[in-house]
Design an enzyme around this catalytic site. Structure first.
Site, PDB file in Angstrom:
ATOM      1  N   HIS A 241       0.818  -1.213   0.000  1.00 11.11           N
ATOM      2  CA  HIS A 241       0.000   0.000   0.000  1.00 11.11           C
ATOM      3  C   HIS A 241       0.857   1.272   0.000  1.00 11.11           C
ATOM      4  O   HIS A 241       0.746   2.123  -0.880  1.00 11.11           O
ATOM      5  CB  HIS A 241      -0.885   0.028   1.245  1.00 11.11           C
ATOM      6  CG  HIS A 241      -1.773  -1.162   1.407  1.00 11.11           C
ATOM      7  ND1 HIS A 241      -2.861  -1.386   0.605  1.00 11.11           N
ATOM      8  CD2 HIS A 241      -1.741  -2.191   2.291  1.00 11.11           C
ATOM      9  CE1 HIS A 241      -3.478  -2.502   0.991  1.00 11.11           C
ATOM     10  NE2 HIS A 241      -2.814  -3.007   2.010  1.00 11.11           N
ATOM     11  N   ASP A 242       1.670   1.409   1.039  1.00 14.60           N
ATOM     12  CA  ASP A 242       2.350   2.688   1.262  1.00 14.60           C
ATOM     13  C   ASP A 242       3.365   2.998   0.167  1.00 14.60           C
ATOM     14  O   ASP A 242       3.492   4.147  -0.274  1.00 14.60           O
ATOM     15  CB  ASP A 242       3.044   2.693   2.626  1.00 14.60           C
ATOM     16  CG  ASP A 242       2.034   2.698   3.781  1.00 14.60           C
ATOM     17  OD1 ASP A 242       0.829   2.835   3.521  1.00 14.60           O
ATOM     18  OD2 ASP A 242       2.482   2.574   4.940  1.00 14.60           O
TER      19      ASP A 242
END
Ligand SMILES: [Ca+2]
Length: 318
Positions: A241-242
């Site tokens: 995600h990040d």
């Protein structure tokens, strides 16, 4: 080429670690500072983890501790996701330093950094948005002095990952998230719609890290429990995600954006739900009209994003 000046707001966090490595190793990024927020673990732990990674990787940018709880907080905190990120927030990777209490200086540091570099700072936030909301509260003028804000967060017209409607970073502090989307600065959200497709299998991680630099080998080691969690839920590997949001800073062409103002539901069973105004229909004047049009990355080239991460993070040891 002028390097991009990046402030990284983070709650390390296994996928935060990969994002930090991307920012550190990318040749066109000047990491101005790291601010921490509660989320994947308590604030003392996410701050300890950020300091641990920065020291291990020779990152010179300062680390500033931030919010310990969301805005408007009352009652019991959400449980920390130890089943995802491990008891120490970094997949139980051995860390000698104990967490400790620190002064909350993140919001002040964000304001000062933006003031010192008007028009040049890009804020990348990959945790709850409490520090950003508090920076706006401290000095509302920063909304017009920052270059832009990139947020990993949200789930638009799809199920969430911590409730049927909410994604974890927005759910961590829905009041703060709503303020961040409502402000006059330019926000781009990189939501689950896209990050849910950025999957690195255990085999791929082993292959790319086998001859890679020691930093990437550490990321591979601390990601193993995180991979187990996702395999349990039917994914082929871990979702990054990040780091996908970090790639937006350097390779926006890999992302498909959709314009429209964004509202976050702040309370109740739908807390953390992100909604974007779609279409050009005429409605009676309302709160939506007062909000800036923001961008949501509803799609993109997931394979291309992963290829960029491999290029930047997993270069061979020299
Ligand atoms: Ca995070």
């Amino acid at each position: 080429m002028t390097k991009q000046k990046i402030l990284f707001d983070t709650d390390p966090g296994v996928d935060d670690a990969l994002a930090l490595l991307y920012l550190h190793r990318h040749p066109n990024i000047d990491l101005l500072g790291i601010t921490t927020v509660f989320g994947n673990a308590p604030i003392s732990v996410t701050t300890r983890n950020a300091r641990f990674l920065a020291e291990a990787w020779g990152i010179k940018a300062p680390v500033h501790a931030g919010a310990a709880v969301p805005l408007n907080w009352s009652g019991a905190p959400h449980p920390y996701p130890v089943h995802v990120h491990g008891a120490n927030g970094l997949g139980n990777y051995p860390i000698a330093q104990e967490p400790r209490e620190e002064m909350d200086t993140a919001a002040r540091f964000i304001v000062d950094s933006i003031r010192q570099n008007p028009g040049q700072v890009r804020l990348l936030a990959v945790g709850g948005l409490t520090n950003l909301a508090r920076a706006l509260e401290t000095d509302p003028a920063i909304a017009d002095l920052v270059q832009d804000v990139v947020v990993m967060g949200g789930a638009f017209e799809i199920p969430g990952n911590v409730s049927p409607v909410a994604e974890a970073n927005i759910y961590a502090d829905p009041h703060a998230a709503d303020r961040v989307f409502a402000a006059s600065w330019k926000v781009t959200a990189v939501p689950l719609n896209l990050t849910g497709r950025t999957v690195i299998t255990r085999e791929a991680l082993a292959t790319i890290s086998a001859d890679a630099n020691p930093e990437m080998q550490m990321v591979a080691a601390l990601s193993q429990g995180y991979i187990d969690f996702y395999l349990q839920w039917g994914e082929a590997g871990m979702l990054v995600h990040d780091c996908s949001a970090a790639v937006f800073l350097t390779d926006p062409d890999l992302f498909t954006t959709r314009p429209g103002s964004v509202v976050v539901i702040k309370e109740g069973p739908a807390a953390g739900l992100t909604l974007q105004r779609l279409g050009a229909a005429r409605y009676s004047p309302s709160e939506w009209d007062r909000r800036r049009t923001q961008l949501v990355c509803v799609g993109g080239d997931a394979a291309g994003i992963l290829a960029r991460i491999y290029d930047v993070c997993a270069t061979p040891r020299n």
